[in-house]
Design an enzyme around this catalytic site. Structure first.
Site, mmCIF file in Angstrom:
data_model
loop_
_atom_site.group_PDB
_atom_site.id
_atom_site.type_symbol
_atom_site.label_atom_id
_atom_site.label_comp_id
_atom_site.label_asym_id
_atom_site.label_seq_id
_atom_site.Cartn_x
_atom_site.Cartn_y
_atom_site.Cartn_z
ATOM 1 N N HIS A 7 42.187 46.552 49.647
ATOM 2 C CA HIS A 7 40.906 47.166 50.009
ATOM 3 C C HIS A 7 40.191 46.351 51.071
ATOM 4 O O HIS A 7 40.544 45.212 51.345
ATOM 5 C CB HIS A 7 39.993 47.363 48.788
ATOM 6 C CG HIS A 7 39.565 46.103 48.094
ATOM 7 N ND1 HIS A 7 40.247 45.558 47.033
ATOM 8 C CD2 HIS A 7 38.495 45.292 48.286
ATOM 9 C CE1 HIS A 7 39.617 44.475 46.607
ATOM 10 N NE2 HIS A 7 38.550 44.284 47.354
ATOM 11 N N GLU A 43 29.620 48.812 42.351
ATOM 12 C CA GLU A 43 30.596 49.117 43.387
ATOM 13 C C GLU A 43 31.203 50.501 43.216
ATOM 14 O O GLU A 43 31.222 51.068 42.124
ATOM 15 C CB GLU A 43 31.722 48.073 43.379
ATOM 16 C CG GLU A 43 32.495 48.039 42.069
ATOM 17 C CD GLU A 43 33.699 47.115 42.172
ATOM 18 O OE1 GLU A 43 33.532 45.908 41.989
ATOM 19 O OE2 GLU A 43 34.803 47.626 42.443
ATOM 20 N N GLN A 60 36.027 49.402 49.299
ATOM 21 C CA GLN A 60 35.208 48.947 48.167
ATOM 22 C C GLN A 60 33.773 48.776 48.673
ATOM 23 O O GLN A 60 33.484 47.845 49.418
ATOM 24 C CB GLN A 60 35.748 47.611 47.637
ATOM 25 C CG GLN A 60 34.966 47.055 46.441
ATOM 26 C CD GLN A 60 35.467 45.681 46.022
ATOM 27 O OE1 GLN A 60 35.780 44.842 46.869
ATOM 28 N NE2 GLN A 60 35.532 45.444 44.723
ATOM 29 N N HIS A 84 34.609 41.393 53.133
ATOM 30 C CA HIS A 84 35.884 40.717 52.884
ATOM 31 C C HIS A 84 37.038 41.696 53.032
ATOM 32 O O HIS A 84 36.847 42.910 53.044
ATOM 33 C CB HIS A 84 35.913 40.057 51.496
ATOM 34 C CG HIS A 84 35.842 41.012 50.333
ATOM 35 N ND1 HIS A 84 34.643 41.436 49.793
ATOM 36 C CD2 HIS A 84 36.810 41.620 49.611
ATOM 37 C CE1 HIS A 84 34.898 42.252 48.773
ATOM 38 N NE2 HIS A 84 36.197 42.393 48.646
ATOM 39 N N GLU A 134 40.498 38.091 49.774
ATOM 40 C CA GLU A 134 40.728 38.273 48.340
ATOM 41 C C GLU A 134 42.208 38.579 48.120
ATOM 42 O O GLU A 134 42.836 39.242 48.959
ATOM 43 C CB GLU A 134 39.850 39.445 47.865
ATOM 44 C CG GLU A 134 39.958 39.796 46.395
ATOM 45 C CD GLU A 134 39.052 40.989 46.025
ATOM 46 O OE1 GLU A 134 38.177 41.391 46.830
ATOM 47 O OE2 GLU A 134 39.230 41.526 44.915
#
Ligand code: CMX
Ligand code: CO
Length: 142
Positions: A7, A43, A60, A84, A134
């Site tokens: 994502h 989220e 996301q 991110h 991530e």
């Protein structure tokens, strides 16, 4: 092995308005919503495509539930935008350990819980040319 973009995390001030922008502009629908207290976010996951290993790629959308959370602090400094990127792997523990051995700071000793029961960890953006990164193993993979 990192096998896909799981994502892209996007920080927003108002989750409902941002969801509506992605729905009305692109036709992306909400696949899942949750509050992650530990991460300090509300989220929405918008599914972009499924992949052959049973996982998928998402946007996301992240609204902070606390000003002192990572997304809250980032929004105050930068405003809305890409926060991110997340790479998918079948084995987040092994990939995090291998990347730590290369001298990149991995933020958690053990992966924590992410969206939809996934296991996640983060690499420090200052060790990744400015990109908060991530690593994710989806619930279907662990
Ligand atoms: N992307 C790039 N750089 C970032 C960043 C981001 N998202 N967040 C912070 N930074 C930079 C800052 O600009 C700052 O740089 P300068 O020193 O040059 O100004 C530096 O990193 C330190 O930033 P800070 O505002 O002082 O923030 P902290 O050090 O307290 O926290 C970080 C930074 C990465 C440790 C923290 O954001 C973190 O733990 N992130 C992981 C968890 C997370 O982001 N959770 C929300 C998403 C949950 C999910 O995806 O499920
Ligand atoms: Co994320």
């Amino acid at each position: 092995m990192l096998t896909r973009i799981d994502h892209i995390g996007i920080a927003c001030r108002n989750l409902d308005e941002t969801v509506e922008f992605y729905r009305s502009t692109y036709g992306f629908e909400v696949h899942h919503t949750e509050v992650n207290e530990e991460q300090g976010v509300r989220e929405a996951m918008l599914k972009i495509n499924g992949t052959s290993d049973g996982a998928a790629s998402y946007l996301q959308l992240l609204e902070p539930i606390r000003e002192d959370s990572p997304v809250g602090k980032w929004l105050a400094k930068n405003g809305e935008g890409v926060h991110h990127i997340a790479f998918g792997t079948a084995d987040v523990d092994a990939d995090a350990a291998a990347i730590r051995d290369k001298g990149v700071r991995v933020l958690y000793d053990e992966p924590r819980t992410g969206s939809m029961g996934s296991r996640i960890t983060f690499l420090h953006p200052k060790d990744c040319h400015g990109v908060l990164t991530e690593l994710v193993t989806s619930a279907t993979e662990h």
